[in-house]
Design a protein around this motif. Structure first.
Motif, PDB file in Angstrom:
ATOM      1  N   ASP A 414       0.832  -1.200   0.000  1.00  0.00           N
ATOM      2  CA  ASP A 414       0.000   0.000   0.000  1.00  0.00           C
ATOM      3  C   ASP A 414       0.868   1.252   0.000  1.00  0.00           C
ATOM      4  O   ASP A 414       1.643   1.469   0.930  1.00  0.00           O
ATOM      5  CB  ASP A 414      -0.892  -0.017   1.242  1.00  0.00           C
ATOM      6  N   PRO A 415       0.771   2.113  -1.039  1.00  0.00           N
ATOM      7  CA  PRO A 415       1.611   3.322  -1.086  1.00  0.00           C
ATOM      8  C   PRO A 415       1.429   4.221   0.132  1.00  0.00           C
ATOM      9  O   PRO A 415       2.401   4.788   0.642  1.00  0.00           O
ATOM     10  CB  PRO A 415       1.156   4.025  -2.367  1.00  0.00           C
ATOM     11  N   GLU A 419       4.403   5.399   2.686  1.00  0.00           N
ATOM     12  CA  GLU A 419       4.718   6.807   2.944  1.00  0.00           C
ATOM     13  C   GLU A 419       4.660   7.116   4.444  1.00  0.00           C
ATOM     14  O   GLU A 419       5.523   7.832   4.974  1.00  0.00           O
ATOM     15  CB  GLU A 419       3.746   7.701   2.177  1.00  0.00           C
ATOM     16  N   HIS A 444       9.122  -0.334  -6.471  1.00  0.00           N
ATOM     17  CA  HIS A 444       7.734   0.024  -6.739  1.00  0.00           C
ATOM     18  C   HIS A 444       7.643   1.189  -7.713  1.00  0.00           C
ATOM     19  O   HIS A 444       8.502   2.065  -7.732  1.00  0.00           O
ATOM     20  CB  HIS A 444       7.025   0.421  -5.438  1.00  0.00           C
ATOM     21  N   ASP A 445       6.569   1.218  -8.480  1.00  0.00           N
ATOM     22  CA  ASP A 445       6.255   2.397  -9.275  1.00  0.00           C
ATOM     23  C   ASP A 445       6.002   3.567  -8.332  1.00  0.00           C
ATOM     24  O   ASP A 445       5.538   3.381  -7.202  1.00  0.00           O
ATOM     25  CB  ASP A 445       5.010   2.154 -10.133  1.00  0.00           C
ATOM     26  N   HIS A 447       3.798   6.117  -8.067  1.00  0.00           N
ATOM     27  CA  HIS A 447       2.465   6.453  -7.573  1.00  0.00           C
ATOM     28  C   HIS A 447       2.419   7.854  -6.966  1.00  0.00           C
ATOM     29  O   HIS A 447       1.533   8.159  -6.170  1.00  0.00           O
ATOM     30  CB  HIS A 447       1.980   5.442  -6.520  1.00  0.00           C
ATOM     31  N   GLY A 448       3.403   8.687  -7.293  1.00  0.00           N
ATOM     32  CA  GLY A 448       3.435  10.028  -6.727  1.00  0.00           C
ATOM     33  C   GLY A 448       3.970  10.104  -5.320  1.00  0.00           C
ATOM     34  O   GLY A 448       3.955  11.179  -4.696  1.00  0.00           O
ATOM     35  N   SER A 449       4.474   8.986  -4.774  1.00  0.00           N
ATOM     36  CA  SER A 449       4.935   8.966  -3.384  1.00  0.00           C
ATOM     37  C   SER A 449       6.082   9.939  -3.155  1.00  0.00           C
ATOM     38  O   SER A 449       6.128  10.636  -2.135  1.00  0.00           O
ATOM     39  CB  SER A 449       5.376   7.549  -2.993  1.00  0.00           C
ATOM     40  N   ARG A 452       4.862  13.568  -2.981  1.00  0.00           N
ATOM     41  CA  ARG A 452       4.095  13.818  -1.754  1.00  0.00           C
ATOM     42  C   ARG A 452       5.015  13.882  -0.539  1.00  0.00           C
ATOM     43  O   ARG A 452       4.867  14.752   0.329  1.00  0.00           O
ATOM     44  CB  ARG A 452       3.031  12.738  -1.563  1.00  0.00           C
ATOM     45  N   GLU A 489       9.592  10.459 -11.345  1.00  0.00           N
ATOM     46  CA  GLU A 489       8.145  10.272 -11.471  1.00  0.00           C
ATOM     47  C   GLU A 489       7.551  11.138 -12.588  1.00  0.00           C
ATOM     48  O   GLU A 489       6.515  10.795 -13.155  1.00  0.00           O
ATOM     49  CB  GLU A 489       7.465  10.617 -10.146  1.00  0.00           C
TER      50      GLU A 489
END
Length: 674
Positions: A414-415, A419, A444-445, A447-449, A452, A489
């Protein structure tokens, strides 16, 4: 002997910190408890009285304790950051701290006794690496098989069996089998049973039974509730599991069949202990209760519920005598209970402890347990990580928390949980958080982590690509990984600016410049951004090749160029690299009769072959240039066999470039087969 100020004889209260280990002598006369603060206490179990305590000698939490030797002169073995051997007599408590290879200082009888402590994995800390080539990280001895294999486990979740060298005290051991990888074992939930079979609970909730001699899987089963405690009979195929839901279940270790299940407690089961000469098992729980059961029974034969305390109620440790008549229990609040059992009187407390350690907020150990098991309850792990991020952890929890949070950052599905774990870990250990983030972004890709997290730690939103690139030379490693991953990203849109910034550096690098290391760090971060962009970074391939072959560059920067090329991973990338390999190999062949005139650019193409080895097999198989390049390498080196003389003997070795070429061929063959 301990210093006079460390050793105390007489009455005292319960531990001032969480109990982390308990042990009972086989005759039931003496009990030992160890605490997170490193304190060790001895108890007269017949009367429930404290007889001695020692503080500050472990240098950290007491992780395990066990009595070894005979009843006339029992010895207590404790482990933690250091290992100690205690000799208990009526008049004194003799003590000596064992070095990392303390096994060489134990008598043969002591060593045999320790190797029989199959139920607890905290023992290679006592021995140290028994033989030079046993290289498990943070290894702890599990025991020894009938044929003499030394079986060890590590905090990293790997279990290994090693064959000691014959007749050589200090020789190297040989690895026989290993269990781990993605199926990493939870070290707290690994035991011996059924005469040298191993019961292992991997971190995915299953339970696996292994043959200790071969590592072969005997059976595997999946309990309905995630296991949080385990006990196993050393001579019978019996496994008892305590569950996260408070359940207790019995299992056949040969068939994997469930033999019974009861709802034992209102909270998760934290520890179990078997009375091996009877059919009794004791369970202790997060709800503060202890219960004694007959195997396969539907109800407890005795239950102990201490008075409701003001501090933590949770019970976390239990040990008993083989006949089941005496039980020693420790709790998270430092409380110590002594219980006696008989068929006519039932379960009778001889000592009722009282928590003396109070922690504000929730239970850190429970939070960390939820973090560790992120795979089966994403919301619980997310909530636990956020709770840990919001509080100041006691320093004694830091090591455990770092390991659990780093595992969630790297392996969590779970991203949002990843985080939250990154935020919590950065507060405890920014360096470990940096390493974990690099691993997370590799696995992991995005995902904007990254963006953020960068906004969270800097308080700045929506920075432009040019602003992010300009910030790279002046920030530390932690913000550096977040900034470079944020650029990655953004993908193809950011590649031209990142590539231009990389090309702006001089080639070769100037190692005499005052800002050389800062420049190397910036180049590393720029290439990490290109690596995260993947195939979109293909236009940077020529620049990356130039960086790869710069002799003046920092080794980590060169390595980043290599893995970035591999991350681009296109057949066209393989074509470019392979064409350069072929050009140089052919040039060497033409010039090999005149080595003095050989051009410098023909040297070192093993670097390029090394890049090809790590390319995606599909890209290698689709490349038109790889096969001709490998032919050119083999023309250059012939059969690849070279000889040298050592101690009057002629020995052979295979040329590195030929080994690399063979590896590339194997990758292509496997891809074609698939």
């Amino acid at each position: 002997m301990p210093d006079e100020g460390d050793l105390c004889i007489g009455a005292s209260e319960d531990h001032g910190d969480a109990v982390t280990a308990v042990a009972v002598s086989p005759d039931g006369r003496i009990g030992a408890t160890g605490a997170r603060c490193g304190e060790v206490r001895l108890w007269d179990l017949r009367h429930g009285l404290l007889t001695a305590y020692v503080g500050g000698l472990q240098g950290g939490p007491v992780e395990s304790a066990a009595f070894i030797g005979d009843a006339k002169q029992p010895k207590l073995l404790t482990t933690g950051p250091s290992a100690s051997l205690w000799t208990v007599t009526a008049e004194a408590l003799e003590w000596r701290q064992l070095p990392w290879d303390g096994g060489r200082f134990l008598t043969s009888l002591d060593r045999e006794a320790v190797l029989r402590q199959c139920g607890d994995l905290r023992w290679l800390g006592v021995f140290g690496p028994l033989y030079g080539s046993i290289k498990s990280d943070s290894p702890m001895a599990l025991g020894r098989t009938g044929s003499g294999l030394i079986v060890v486990s590590s905090d990293g979740g790997r279990i290994e069996a090693w064959r000691p060298p014959c007749g050589e005290t200090y020789g190297d051991a040989g690895l026989v089998w290993a269990f781990g990888g993605r199926d990493a074992a939870d070290q707290r939930l690994t035991r011996c049973c059924d005469r040298w079979r191993l019961v292992v609970s991997p971190r995915r909730g299953r339970v696996v039974v292994l043959e200790a001699e071969t590592g072969a899987v005997v059976t595997a089963f999946a309990p309905s509730a995630r296991p949080t405690a385990i006990a196993a009979h050393p001579d019978r195929p019996l496994v008892v599991l305590g569950g996260r839901d408070g359940s207790l279940s019995w299992w056949d270790a040969r068939s994997g069949h469930c033999l019974g299940r009861v709802q034992a407690h209102g909270g998760r089961v934290r520890a179990l202990a078997l009375a091996t000469r009877t059919d009794l098992v004791m369970s202790v729980s997060q709800d503060g209760t202890a219960a004694l059961w007959r195997l396969h029974g539907r109800g407890p034969v005795g239950r102990f519920t201490p008075p409701t305390p003001s501090g933590p109620r949770e019970l976390t440790q239990v040990a008993g005598t083989p006949d089941g008549r005496c039980w020693l229990i420790g709790g998270r609040g430092g409380q110590v209970h002594v219980l006696h059992w008989s068929g006519h009187a039932g379960l009778v407390p001889r000592r009722v402890g009282h928590p003396s350690w109070v922690m504000d907020g929730g239970d850190v150990e429970t939070l960390l347990d939820d973090v560790r098991h992120h795979w089966d309850d994403g919301p619980a792990s997310l909530a636990a990580a956020r709770e840990l991020a919001s509080r100041d952890l006691d320093e004694a929890w830091h090591g455990t928390a770092v390991d659990a949070l780093a595992d969630l950052i790297v392996n969590g599905a779970d991203p949002a949980a990843r985080e939250a774990a990154a935020i919590a870990l950065a507060k405890i250990d920014e360096g470990k958080a940096t390493t974990a983030l690099y691993q997370m972004f590799d696995r992991h890709d995005g995902h904007g982590s990254a963006e953020r997290l960068l906004a969270y730690f800097t308080g700045e939103d929506e920075s432009t690509t040019e602003e992010l690139i300009a910030s790279l030379p002046g920030i530390g490693n932690f913000l550096g990984v977040l900034t470079s991953a944020t650029l990655g990203e953004r993908g193809a849109a950011a590649v031209p600016a990142v590539h231009a910034a990389l090309r702006a550096f001089p080639l070769p690098a100037r190692d005499d410049a005052d800002h050389w290391f800062r420049d190397e760090s910036t180049k590393y971060r720029l290439m990490h951004a290109l690596r995260q962009a993947g195939a979109a970074a293909a236009p940077a391939t020529p620049t990356l090749l130039a960086v790869l072959e710069d002799d003046e560059i920092y080794r980590d920067t060169r390595h980043q160029a290599k893995v970035t090329l591999q991350a681009i991973g296109l057949p066209e990338t393989a074509d470019t690299i392979a064409a350069e390999v072929r050009r140089r190999a052919d040039l060497v062949v033409r010039d090999q009769d005149d080595e003095d005139d050989e051009d410098d650019e023909t040297e070192g193409f093993s670097l390029l072959l090394d890049v090809l080895v790590g390319m995606p097999p599909a890209a290698l198989a689709a490349s038109r240039e790889v096969a001709p390049a490998l032919e050119a390498v083999r023309r250059r080196f012939g059969d690849g066999i070279r000889t040298y003389e050592e101690n009057g003997e002629i020995r052979e070795y295979t040329v590195l470039e030929i080994r690399l070429a063979d590896c590339i061929d194997e990758e292509i063959a496997e891809q074609i087969k698939r």
